[in-house]
Write a protein that holds these residues in place. Sequence first.
Motif, PDB file in Angstrom:
ATOM      1  N   UNK A 162       0.801  -1.214   0.000  1.00  0.00           N
ATOM      2  CA  UNK A 162       0.000   0.000   0.000  1.00  0.00           C
ATOM      3  C   UNK A 162       0.833   1.263   0.000  1.00  0.00           C
ATOM      4  N   UNK A 163       2.010   1.191   0.605  1.00  0.00           N
ATOM      5  CA  UNK A 163       2.876   2.376   0.655  1.00  0.00           C
ATOM      6  C   UNK A 163       3.465   2.704  -0.715  1.00  0.00           C
ATOM      7  N   UNK A 164       3.596   1.675  -1.556  1.00  0.00           N
ATOM      8  CA  UNK A 164       4.048   1.895  -2.937  1.00  0.00           C
ATOM      9  C   UNK A 164       2.931   2.580  -3.728  1.00  0.00           C
ATOM     10  N   UNK A 165       1.693   2.089  -3.549  1.00  0.00           N
ATOM     11  CA  UNK A 165       0.554   2.662  -4.256  1.00  0.00           C
ATOM     12  C   UNK A 165       0.344   4.125  -3.867  1.00  0.00           C
ATOM     13  N   UNK A 166       0.624   4.434  -2.623  1.00  0.00           N
ATOM     14  CA  UNK A 166       0.496   5.814  -2.152  1.00  0.00           C
ATOM     15  C   UNK A 166       1.356   6.756  -2.999  1.00  0.00           C
ATOM     16  N   UNK A 167       2.611   6.396  -3.206  1.00  0.00           N
ATOM     17  CA  UNK A 167       3.534   7.233  -3.966  1.00  0.00           C
ATOM     18  C   UNK A 167       3.126   7.316  -5.429  1.00  0.00           C
ATOM     19  N   UNK A 168       2.680   6.184  -5.977  1.00  0.00           N
ATOM     20  CA  UNK A 168       2.254   6.164  -7.378  1.00  0.00           C
ATOM     21  C   UNK A 168       1.051   7.081  -7.579  1.00  0.00           C
ATOM     22  N   UNK A 169       0.059   6.960  -6.694  1.00  0.00           N
ATOM     23  CA  UNK A 169      -1.154   7.775  -6.813  1.00  0.00           C
ATOM     24  C   UNK A 169      -0.847   9.253  -6.673  1.00  0.00           C
ATOM     25  N   UNK A 170      -0.005   9.592  -5.723  1.00  0.00           N
ATOM     26  CA  UNK A 170       0.327  10.996  -5.485  1.00  0.00           C
ATOM     27  C   UNK A 170       0.985  11.615  -6.715  1.00  0.00           C
ATOM     28  N   UNK A 171       1.865  10.842  -7.359  1.00  0.00           N
ATOM     29  CA  UNK A 171       2.573  11.347  -8.538  1.00  0.00           C
ATOM     30  C   UNK A 171       1.666  11.353  -9.774  1.00  0.00           C
ATOM     31  N   UNK A 172       0.978  10.245 -10.009  1.00  0.00           N
ATOM     32  CA  UNK A 172       0.181  10.109 -11.229  1.00  0.00           C
ATOM     33  C   UNK A 172      -1.015  11.050 -11.255  1.00  0.00           C
ATOM     34  N   UNK A 173      -1.618  11.290 -10.102  1.00  0.00           N
ATOM     35  CA  UNK A 173      -2.811  12.132 -10.045  1.00  0.00           C
ATOM     36  C   UNK A 173      -2.504  13.568  -9.645  1.00  0.00           C
ATOM     37  N   UNK A 174      -1.202  13.861  -9.484  1.00  0.00           N
ATOM     38  CA  UNK A 174      -0.773  15.209  -9.104  1.00  0.00           C
ATOM     39  C   UNK A 174      -1.478  15.691  -7.837  1.00  0.00           C
ATOM     40  N   UNK A 175      -1.500  14.821  -6.834  1.00  0.00           N
ATOM     41  CA  UNK A 175      -2.136  15.157  -5.565  1.00  0.00           C
ATOM     42  C   UNK A 175      -1.192  16.011  -4.723  1.00  0.00           C
ATOM     43  N   UNK A 176      -1.739  16.794  -3.796  1.00  0.00           N
ATOM     44  CA  UNK A 176      -0.904  17.700  -2.982  1.00  0.00           C
ATOM     45  C   UNK A 176       0.159  16.951  -2.179  1.00  0.00           C
TER      46      UNK A 176
END
Length: 311
Positions: A162-176
Amino acid sequence: MPSALESPEGGEEDILRYEEMEDNAVSPLDLSELLKEGTKESHDRAENTQFVKDFLKGRIKKELFKLATVALYFTYSALEEEMDRNKDNPAFAPLYFPVELHRREALAKDLKYFYGEDWKEKIQCSEATQQYVDRIHHVGQHEPELLVAHAYTRYMGDLSGGQVLKKVAQRALKLPSTEEGIQFYVFDNISNAQQFKQLYRARMNALELDKNTKERIVEEANKAFRFNMQVFDELDKIGRSLAEEAQDGGFPVHDGKGDIRKCPYYADKLGTAGPGCPFHAAVGLARQPLVQLVLAACMAVAAGAAAWYIL
Protein backbone atom coordinates in the motif's frame (compact mmCIF):
# COMPACT_ATOMS: atom_id res chain seq x y z
CA MET A 1 -6.90 -2.70 25.74
CA PRO A 2 -3.96 -0.22 25.72
CA SER A 3 -2.44 0.94 22.49
CA ALA A 4 0.29 -1.34 21.21
CA LEU A 5 2.66 1.61 20.99
CA GLU A 6 2.19 2.73 24.57
CA SER A 7 4.28 1.68 27.52
CA PRO A 8 2.40 0.21 30.50
CA GLU A 9 2.89 3.54 32.26
CA GLY A 10 1.42 5.42 29.31
CA GLY A 11 4.69 7.20 28.56
CA GLU A 12 6.64 7.45 25.30
CA GLU A 13 6.42 4.91 22.53
CA ASP A 14 7.77 1.65 23.84
CA ILE A 15 9.21 0.19 20.65
CA LEU A 16 11.51 -2.16 22.57
CA ARG A 17 8.47 -3.77 24.15
CA TYR A 18 7.13 -4.92 20.81
CA GLU A 19 6.36 -8.60 21.11
CA GLU A 20 8.62 -9.45 18.20
CA MET A 21 9.66 -12.87 17.06
CA GLU A 22 12.94 -13.43 15.28
CA ASP A 23 12.69 -15.11 11.90
CA ASN A 24 14.56 -18.14 13.14
CA ALA A 25 11.99 -18.57 15.93
CA VAL A 26 9.03 -18.85 13.55
CA SER A 27 7.55 -22.29 13.10
CA PRO A 28 5.98 -23.51 9.83
CA LEU A 29 2.90 -24.30 11.93
CA ASP A 30 2.51 -20.71 13.15
CA LEU A 31 -0.55 -18.94 11.79
CA SER A 32 1.53 -16.16 10.22
CA GLU A 33 3.53 -18.71 8.23
CA LEU A 34 0.47 -20.71 7.27
CA LEU A 35 -1.18 -17.53 5.97
CA LYS A 36 1.95 -16.43 4.14
CA GLU A 37 2.34 -19.76 2.34
CA GLY A 38 -1.35 -20.50 2.01
CA THR A 39 -2.21 -17.20 0.29
CA LYS A 40 0.88 -16.86 -1.89
CA GLU A 41 -0.94 -17.92 -5.06
CA SER A 42 -3.92 -15.65 -4.34
CA HIS A 43 -1.57 -12.77 -3.60
CA ASP A 44 0.20 -13.24 -6.94
CA ARG A 45 -3.12 -13.35 -8.82
CA ALA A 46 -4.31 -10.17 -7.12
CA GLU A 47 -1.08 -8.36 -8.04
CA ASN A 48 -1.54 -9.40 -11.66
CA THR A 49 -5.08 -8.13 -12.13
CA GLN A 50 -5.24 -5.49 -14.85
CA PHE A 51 -6.36 -2.81 -12.40
CA VAL A 52 -3.38 -3.32 -10.10
CA LYS A 53 -0.88 -3.58 -12.97
CA ASP A 54 -2.17 -0.34 -14.48
CA PHE A 55 -2.12 1.33 -11.08
CA LEU A 56 1.50 0.37 -10.45
CA LYS A 57 2.43 1.82 -13.84
CA GLY A 58 0.75 5.10 -12.96
CA ARG A 59 -2.10 4.49 -15.40
CA ILE A 60 -4.83 5.37 -12.93
CA LYS A 61 -7.64 7.72 -13.86
CA LYS A 62 -8.73 10.09 -11.14
CA GLU A 63 -12.37 9.09 -11.45
CA LEU A 64 -11.40 5.44 -11.03
CA PHE A 65 -9.18 6.21 -8.05
CA LYS A 66 -12.13 7.98 -6.45
CA LEU A 67 -14.33 4.92 -6.98
CA ALA A 68 -11.63 2.68 -5.52
CA THR A 69 -11.57 4.93 -2.46
CA VAL A 70 -15.35 4.57 -2.16
CA ALA A 71 -15.01 0.76 -2.26
CA LEU A 72 -12.36 0.91 0.46
CA TYR A 73 -14.57 3.12 2.63
CA PHE A 74 -17.42 0.63 2.63
CA THR A 75 -15.06 -2.31 3.14
CA TYR A 76 -13.24 -0.79 6.10
CA SER A 77 -16.46 0.51 7.64
CA ALA A 78 -17.73 -3.08 7.75
CA LEU A 79 -14.41 -4.53 8.91
CA GLU A 80 -13.91 -2.04 11.71
CA GLU A 81 -17.52 -2.33 12.84
CA GLU A 82 -17.01 -6.07 13.29
CA MET A 83 -13.61 -5.57 14.91
CA ASP A 84 -15.21 -3.22 17.44
CA ARG A 85 -17.92 -5.80 18.05
CA ASN A 86 -15.28 -8.47 18.77
CA LYS A 87 -12.67 -6.39 20.57
CA ASP A 88 -13.11 -8.47 23.75
CA ASN A 89 -13.42 -11.83 22.01
CA PRO A 90 -10.33 -13.96 22.83
CA ALA A 91 -10.30 -15.17 19.22
CA PHE A 92 -9.58 -11.64 18.00
CA ALA A 93 -8.86 -9.27 20.93
CA PRO A 94 -5.01 -9.49 20.70
CA LEU A 95 -5.24 -8.06 17.15
CA TYR A 96 -7.40 -5.09 18.06
CA PHE A 97 -5.35 -1.95 17.29
CA PRO A 98 -7.89 0.81 16.60
CA VAL A 99 -5.50 3.72 17.18
CA GLU A 100 -2.79 2.32 14.95
CA LEU A 101 -4.77 0.63 12.18
CA HIS A 102 -8.35 1.82 11.73
CA ARG A 103 -8.82 3.44 8.31
CA ARG A 104 -12.47 4.53 8.19
CA GLU A 105 -11.88 8.10 9.34
CA ALA A 106 -8.87 8.51 7.04
CA LEU A 107 -10.99 7.33 4.10
CA ALA A 108 -13.73 9.79 5.08
CA LYS A 109 -11.16 12.60 4.79
CA ASP A 110 -10.14 11.36 1.33
CA LEU A 111 -13.74 11.23 0.16
CA LYS A 112 -14.38 14.73 1.47
CA TYR A 113 -11.34 15.91 -0.51
CA PHE A 114 -12.54 14.27 -3.75
CA TYR A 115 -16.32 14.74 -3.50
CA GLY A 116 -16.79 17.74 -1.19
CA GLU A 117 -18.65 18.28 2.07
CA ASP A 118 -21.70 16.32 0.88
CA TRP A 119 -19.62 13.27 -0.12
CA LYS A 120 -21.91 10.84 1.72
CA GLU A 121 -24.75 11.76 -0.63
CA LYS A 122 -22.61 11.19 -3.72
CA ILE A 123 -21.26 7.69 -3.10
CA GLN A 124 -22.81 4.26 -3.21
CA CYS A 125 -21.59 0.75 -2.53
CA SER A 126 -20.93 -1.20 -5.73
CA GLU A 127 -22.15 -4.75 -6.30
CA ALA A 128 -18.75 -6.40 -5.86
CA THR A 129 -17.98 -4.33 -2.76
CA GLN A 130 -21.36 -5.19 -1.24
CA GLN A 131 -20.60 -8.90 -1.54
CA TYR A 132 -17.30 -8.33 0.28
CA VAL A 133 -19.05 -6.26 2.97
CA ASP A 134 -21.73 -8.91 3.48
CA ARG A 135 -19.11 -11.58 4.02
CA ILE A 136 -17.24 -9.48 6.58
CA HIS A 137 -20.45 -8.90 8.55
CA HIS A 138 -21.30 -12.60 8.43
CA VAL A 139 -17.88 -13.54 9.75
CA GLY A 140 -17.90 -10.91 12.48
CA GLN A 141 -21.33 -11.97 13.71
CA HIS A 142 -21.17 -15.75 13.29
CA GLU A 143 -17.52 -16.84 12.95
CA PRO A 144 -15.41 -14.17 14.70
CA GLU A 145 -12.29 -16.34 14.70
CA LEU A 146 -12.22 -15.88 10.91
CA LEU A 147 -12.10 -12.11 11.28
CA VAL A 148 -8.34 -12.55 11.68
CA ALA A 149 -8.14 -13.47 7.99
CA HIS A 150 -9.79 -10.25 6.80
CA ALA A 151 -7.80 -8.01 9.14
CA TYR A 152 -4.52 -9.69 8.15
CA THR A 153 -5.26 -9.45 4.42
CA ARG A 154 -6.16 -5.77 4.53
CA TYR A 155 -3.91 -4.14 7.12
CA MET A 156 -0.71 -6.05 6.43
CA GLY A 157 -1.14 -5.22 2.76
CA ASP A 158 -1.72 -1.55 3.56
CA LEU A 159 1.51 -1.40 5.54
CA SER A 160 3.44 -3.12 2.73
CA GLY A 161 2.45 -2.73 -0.92
CA GLY A 162 0.00 0.00 0.00
CA GLN A 163 2.88 2.38 0.65
CA VAL A 164 4.05 1.90 -2.94
CA LEU A 165 0.55 2.66 -4.26
CA LYS A 166 0.50 5.81 -2.15
CA LYS A 167 3.53 7.23 -3.97
CA VAL A 168 2.25 6.16 -7.38
CA ALA A 169 -1.15 7.77 -6.81
CA GLN A 170 0.33 11.00 -5.48
CA ARG A 171 2.57 11.35 -8.54
CA ALA A 172 0.18 10.11 -11.23
CA LEU A 173 -2.81 12.13 -10.05
CA LYS A 174 -0.77 15.21 -9.10
CA LEU A 175 -2.14 15.16 -5.56
CA PRO A 176 -0.90 17.70 -2.98
CA SER A 177 2.36 16.99 -1.18
CA THR A 178 0.40 17.54 2.03
CA GLU A 179 -1.20 14.11 1.40
CA GLU A 180 -4.82 15.14 0.81
CA GLY A 181 -6.60 12.38 -1.04
CA ILE A 182 -4.25 9.65 0.19
CA GLN A 183 -4.83 9.75 3.95
CA PHE A 184 -5.84 6.10 3.70
CA TYR A 185 -2.18 5.18 3.25
CA VAL A 186 -0.92 7.37 6.11
CA PHE A 187 -0.45 5.61 9.46
CA ASP A 188 0.45 8.44 11.82
CA ASN A 189 0.40 6.24 14.90
CA ILE A 190 2.84 3.62 13.61
CA SER A 191 6.44 4.81 13.85
CA ASN A 192 8.01 1.72 12.30
CA ALA A 193 5.87 -0.36 9.93
CA GLN A 194 8.25 -3.32 9.86
CA GLN A 195 8.36 -3.60 13.64
CA PHE A 196 4.62 -3.24 13.90
CA LYS A 197 4.07 -6.03 11.38
CA GLN A 198 6.37 -8.25 13.44
CA LEU A 199 4.30 -7.46 16.52
CA TYR A 200 1.08 -8.21 14.66
CA ARG A 201 2.35 -11.57 13.42
CA ALA A 202 3.56 -12.45 16.91
CA ARG A 203 0.12 -11.69 18.30
CA MET A 204 -1.46 -13.86 15.58
CA ASN A 205 0.87 -16.74 16.40
CA ALA A 206 0.00 -16.48 20.09
CA LEU A 207 -3.72 -17.01 19.49
CA GLU A 208 -4.89 -20.30 20.95
CA LEU A 209 -6.20 -21.98 17.82
CA ASP A 210 -6.43 -25.62 16.84
CA LYS A 211 -5.24 -26.94 13.49
CA ASN A 212 -8.72 -26.95 11.96
CA THR A 213 -9.35 -23.32 12.90
CA LYS A 214 -6.01 -22.25 11.42
CA GLU A 215 -6.89 -24.01 8.17
CA ARG A 216 -10.26 -22.24 8.10
CA ILE A 217 -8.54 -18.89 8.62
CA VAL A 218 -6.21 -19.53 5.69
CA GLU A 219 -9.21 -20.53 3.55
CA GLU A 220 -11.00 -17.32 4.60
CA ALA A 221 -7.95 -15.23 3.73
CA ASN A 222 -8.04 -16.68 0.22
CA LYS A 223 -11.71 -15.73 0.03
CA ALA A 224 -10.75 -12.20 1.07
CA PHE A 225 -8.28 -12.04 -1.81
CA ARG A 226 -10.99 -13.23 -4.20
CA PHE A 227 -13.36 -10.52 -2.99
CA ASN A 228 -10.64 -7.94 -3.56
CA MET A 229 -10.00 -9.26 -7.06
CA GLN A 230 -13.71 -9.03 -7.86
CA VAL A 231 -13.64 -5.38 -6.83
CA PHE A 232 -10.53 -4.85 -8.99
CA ASP A 233 -12.23 -6.48 -11.98
CA GLU A 234 -15.30 -4.32 -11.46
CA LEU A 235 -13.15 -1.17 -11.37
CA ASP A 236 -11.28 -2.31 -14.48
CA LYS A 237 -14.56 -2.66 -16.40
CA ILE A 238 -15.66 0.80 -15.30
CA GLY A 239 -12.23 2.17 -16.24
CA ARG A 240 -12.59 0.90 -19.82
CA SER A 241 -15.84 2.86 -20.17
CA LEU A 242 -14.26 6.13 -19.06
CA ALA A 243 -12.76 8.48 -21.62
CA GLU A 244 -9.08 9.30 -21.27
CA GLU A 245 -8.50 12.20 -18.92
CA ALA A 246 -6.65 15.32 -19.97
CA GLN A 247 -2.95 15.26 -19.10
CA ASP A 248 -3.29 18.43 -17.06
CA GLY A 249 -5.71 16.73 -14.70
CA GLY A 250 -8.80 18.32 -16.27
CA PHE A 251 -12.20 16.72 -16.70
CA PRO A 252 -12.62 13.71 -18.98
CA VAL A 253 -14.31 14.68 -22.22
CA HIS A 254 -16.46 12.61 -24.57
CA ASP A 255 -14.81 12.43 -27.98
CA GLY A 256 -18.04 12.16 -29.92
CA LYS A 257 -17.45 8.53 -30.86
CA GLY A 258 -19.36 5.50 -29.71
CA ASP A 259 -22.16 5.36 -27.18
CA ILE A 260 -22.89 8.78 -25.65
CA ARG A 261 -23.97 7.06 -22.44
CA LYS A 262 -20.33 6.20 -21.86
CA CYS A 263 -19.49 9.87 -21.56
CA PRO A 264 -18.53 10.51 -17.90
CA TYR A 265 -20.90 13.47 -17.84
CA TYR A 266 -23.79 11.05 -18.40
CA ALA A 267 -22.48 8.32 -16.08
CA ASP A 268 -25.22 8.70 -13.48
CA LYS A 269 -24.42 5.33 -11.95
CA LEU A 270 -21.01 6.70 -10.99
CA GLY A 271 -22.53 9.70 -9.29
CA THR A 272 -20.53 12.06 -11.48
CA ALA A 273 -23.11 13.28 -13.97
CA GLY A 274 -22.70 16.92 -14.90
CA PRO A 275 -24.91 19.42 -16.71
CA GLY A 276 -23.82 18.29 -20.18
CA CYS A 277 -21.07 16.86 -22.32
CA PRO A 278 -18.56 19.54 -23.42
CA PHE A 279 -18.10 17.90 -26.83
CA HIS A 280 -21.77 17.94 -27.71
CA ALA A 281 -22.20 21.42 -26.26
CA ALA A 282 -19.41 22.66 -28.57
CA VAL A 283 -20.95 20.94 -31.60
CA GLY A 284 -24.33 22.51 -30.86
CA LEU A 285 -22.78 25.96 -30.49
CA ALA A 286 -20.88 25.61 -33.78
CA ARG A 287 -24.17 25.02 -35.62
CA GLN A 288 -25.48 28.49 -34.75
CA PRO A 289 -25.51 30.84 -37.87
CA LEU A 290 -23.80 33.71 -36.08
CA VAL A 291 -21.05 31.47 -34.77
CA GLN A 292 -20.55 29.96 -38.24
CA LEU A 293 -20.24 33.49 -39.71
CA VAL A 294 -17.59 34.43 -37.12
CA LEU A 295 -15.69 31.20 -37.76
CA ALA A 296 -15.76 31.81 -41.54
CA ALA A 297 -14.41 35.33 -41.06
CA CYS A 298 -11.61 34.03 -38.84
CA MET A 299 -10.74 31.39 -41.44
CA ALA A 300 -10.57 34.06 -44.14
CA VAL A 301 -8.28 36.25 -42.04
CA ALA A 302 -6.05 33.24 -41.25
CA ALA A 303 -5.87 32.27 -44.92
CA GLY A 304 -4.96 35.84 -45.90
CA ALA A 305 -2.22 35.97 -43.27
CA ALA A 306 -0.80 32.63 -44.47
CA ALA A 307 -0.79 33.82 -48.11
CA TRP A 308 0.97 37.05 -47.11
CA TYR A 309 3.62 35.07 -45.21
CA ILE A 310 4.27 32.73 -48.19
CA LEU A 311 4.60 35.68 -50.61
